[in-house]
Write a protein that holds these residues in place. Structure first.
Motif, mmCIF file in Angstrom:
data_model
loop_
_atom_site.group_PDB
_atom_site.id
_atom_site.type_symbol
_atom_site.label_atom_id
_atom_site.label_comp_id
_atom_site.label_asym_id
_atom_site.label_seq_id
_atom_site.Cartn_x
_atom_site.Cartn_y
_atom_site.Cartn_z
ATOM 1 N N ASP A 1 9.457 -14.710 5.891
ATOM 2 C CA ASP A 1 10.515 -13.946 6.562
ATOM 3 C C ASP A 1 11.881 -14.002 5.897
ATOM 4 N N GLU A 2 11.913 -14.293 4.620
ATOM 5 C CA GLU A 2 13.204 -14.366 3.947
ATOM 6 C C GLU A 2 13.104 -13.692 2.592
ATOM 7 N N SER A 3 14.105 -12.897 2.251
ATOM 8 C CA SER A 3 14.108 -12.250 0.941
ATOM 9 C C SER A 3 13.975 -13.318 -0.141
ATOM 10 N N PRO A 4 12.984 -13.159 -1.031
ATOM 11 C CA PRO A 4 12.670 -14.242 -1.982
ATOM 12 C C PRO A 4 13.839 -14.688 -2.849
ATOM 13 N N GLU A 5 14.740 -13.767 -3.189
ATOM 14 C CA GLU A 5 15.792 -14.168 -4.114
ATOM 15 C C GLU A 5 17.140 -14.301 -3.427
ATOM 16 N N ALA A 6 17.119 -14.537 -2.123
ATOM 17 C CA ALA A 6 18.395 -14.574 -1.405
ATOM 18 C C ALA A 6 18.680 -15.901 -0.726
ATOM 19 N N ALA A 7 18.066 -16.973 -1.179
ATOM 20 C CA ALA A 7 18.320 -18.274 -0.560
ATOM 21 C C ALA A 7 19.826 -18.500 -0.482
ATOM 22 N N ASP B 1 0.792 -1.236 0.000
ATOM 23 C CA ASP B 1 0.000 0.000 0.000
ATOM 24 C C ASP B 1 0.817 1.274 0.000
ATOM 25 N N ASP B 2 2.117 1.140 -0.085
ATOM 26 C CA ASP B 2 2.953 2.328 -0.039
ATOM 27 C C ASP B 2 4.087 2.191 -1.044
ATOM 28 N N ILE B 3 4.137 3.139 -1.981
ATOM 29 C CA ILE B 3 5.095 3.003 -3.083
ATOM 30 C C ILE B 3 6.553 3.001 -2.606
ATOM 31 N N THR B 4 6.897 3.818 -1.621
ATOM 32 C CA THR B 4 8.304 3.840 -1.201
ATOM 33 C C THR B 4 8.663 2.549 -0.454
ATOM 34 N N LEU B 5 7.697 2.057 0.316
ATOM 35 C CA LEU B 5 7.916 0.792 1.025
ATOM 36 C C LEU B 5 8.022 -0.358 0.013
ATOM 37 N N PHE B 6 7.169 -0.308 -0.998
ATOM 38 C CA PHE B 6 7.236 -1.320 -2.051
ATOM 39 C C PHE B 6 8.605 -1.277 -2.727
ATOM 40 N N LEU B 7 9.048 -0.066 -3.067
ATOM 41 C CA LEU B 7 10.339 0.065 -3.751
ATOM 42 C C LEU B 7 11.507 -0.388 -2.872
ATOM 43 N N ALA B 8 11.394 -0.170 -1.572
ATOM 44 C CA ALA B 8 12.447 -0.656 -0.666
ATOM 45 C C ALA B 8 12.571 -2.172 -0.781
ATOM 46 N N HIS B 9 11.414 -2.840 -0.871
ATOM 47 C CA HIS B 9 11.424 -4.301 -1.022
ATOM 48 C C HIS B 9 11.956 -4.709 -2.394
ATOM 49 N N ALA B 10 11.498 -3.996 -3.429
ATOM 50 C CA ALA B 10 11.937 -4.324 -4.792
ATOM 51 C C ALA B 10 13.447 -4.135 -4.927
ATOM 52 N N CYS B 11 13.974 -3.043 -4.337
ATOM 53 C CA CYS B 11 15.415 -2.778 -4.409
ATOM 54 C C CYS B 11 16.200 -3.921 -3.777
ATOM 55 N N LYS B 12 15.742 -4.337 -2.604
ATOM 56 C CA LYS B 12 16.441 -5.414 -1.898
ATOM 57 C C LYS B 12 16.361 -6.715 -2.693
ATOM 58 N N LEU B 13 15.180 -6.987 -3.204
ATOM 59 C CA LEU B 13 14.986 -8.230 -3.955
ATOM 60 C C LEU B 13 15.864 -8.256 -5.205
ATOM 61 N N GLU B 14 15.872 -7.152 -5.943
ATOM 62 C CA GLU B 14 16.663 -7.111 -7.185
ATOM 63 C C GLU B 14 18.161 -7.134 -6.886
ATOM 64 N N GLU B 15 18.540 -6.484 -5.793
ATOM 65 C CA GLU B 15 19.953 -6.487 -5.411
ATOM 66 C C GLU B 15 20.387 -7.909 -5.044
ATOM 67 N N ASP B 16 19.548 -8.583 -4.269
ATOM 68 C CA ASP B 16 19.847 -9.978 -3.910
ATOM 69 C C ASP B 16 19.929 -10.846 -5.154
ATOM 70 N N ALA B 17 18.990 -10.625 -6.076
ATOM 71 C CA ALA B 17 18.972 -11.417 -7.310
ATOM 72 C C ALA B 17 20.257 -11.175 -8.106
ATOM 73 N N ALA B 18 20.652 -9.905 -8.225
ATOM 74 C CA ALA B 18 21.862 -9.575 -8.983
ATOM 75 C C ALA B 18 23.093 -10.218 -8.342
ATOM 76 N N ASN B 19 23.181 -10.127 -7.011
ATOM 77 C CA ASN B 19 24.330 -10.730 -6.322
ATOM 78 C C ASN B 19 24.360 -12.236 -6.492
ATOM 79 N N ARG B 20 23.173 -12.809 -6.429
ATOM 80 C CA ARG B 20 23.083 -14.264 -6.556
ATOM 81 C C ARG B 20 23.497 -14.712 -7.965
ATOM 82 N N PHE B 21 23.055 -13.975 -8.968
ATOM 83 C CA PHE B 21 23.448 -14.325 -10.338
ATOM 84 C C PHE B 21 24.949 -14.135 -10.541
#
Ligand code: ZN
Length: 158
Positions: A82-88, A7-27
């Motif tokens: 409770d775990e970032s989806p792309e950071a296993a 329900d909050d764009i900045t909060l959503f983006l905080a999650h998206a940033c973390k998720l994409e960063e984790d994904a990039a690091n993982r790749f």
């Protein structure tokens, strides 16, 4: 009551940033280990996926008008399970890393990324969040499709 990321764009983006960063690091990690295994072709593919994750994130930040994105502590993130989806964790996996296993790990985390965005898109009452989540979900669906293509070419040997 805490604000939901849906329900909050900045909060959503905080999650998206973390998720994409984790994904990039993982790749990047997967690309490195595939290089170690002498599989240049798949290392290149993972390297490209890392690059695209970073580009995607930058693009999202720009289109959100560079609004201030809150810095969240680990406890403040609202992840399913409770775990970032792309950071296993890949810890310990380097020794048994094969192409098949690397593709499975990547596919699994992309699927969880897709589920995360799809869930937000479905549950958000904010049109801007919904639009962005739908777009991110489509991006993740494309990653899933690409990984499935690679996986079909590298079936698990049993
Ligand atoms: Zn992805």
């Amino acid at each position: 009551m805490t604000m939901r990321a849906a329900d909050d764009i900045t909060l959503f983006l905080a999650h998206a940033c973390k998720l994409e960063e984790d994904a990039a690091n993982r790749f990047s990690d997967l690309a490195e280990s595939m290089k170690t295994y002498g599989n240049a072709e798949i290392a290149e593919f993972f390297g490209k996926m890392a690059h695209f994750s970073r580009l995607h994130l930058e693009d999202a930040r720009k289109r959100s008008g560079f609004r201030d994105i809150p810095v969240l502590s680990d406890e403040e993130f609202q992840w399913p399970d409770d775990e970032s989806p792309e950071a296993a964790s890949m810890e310990g996996s380097h020794y048994l890393m094969t192409v098949e296993y690397a593709l499975e790990l990547a596919l699994d985390s992309e699927k969880r990324g897709l589920a995360f965005y799809a869930d937000i898109a479905k549950n958000s009452a904010d049109p801007e969040v919904r639009m962005m989540a739908e777009e991110f979900a489509a991006e993740e669906a494309d990653h899933v499709a690409q990984l499935e293509k690679w996986k079909a070419r590298h079936p698990r040997k049993s």
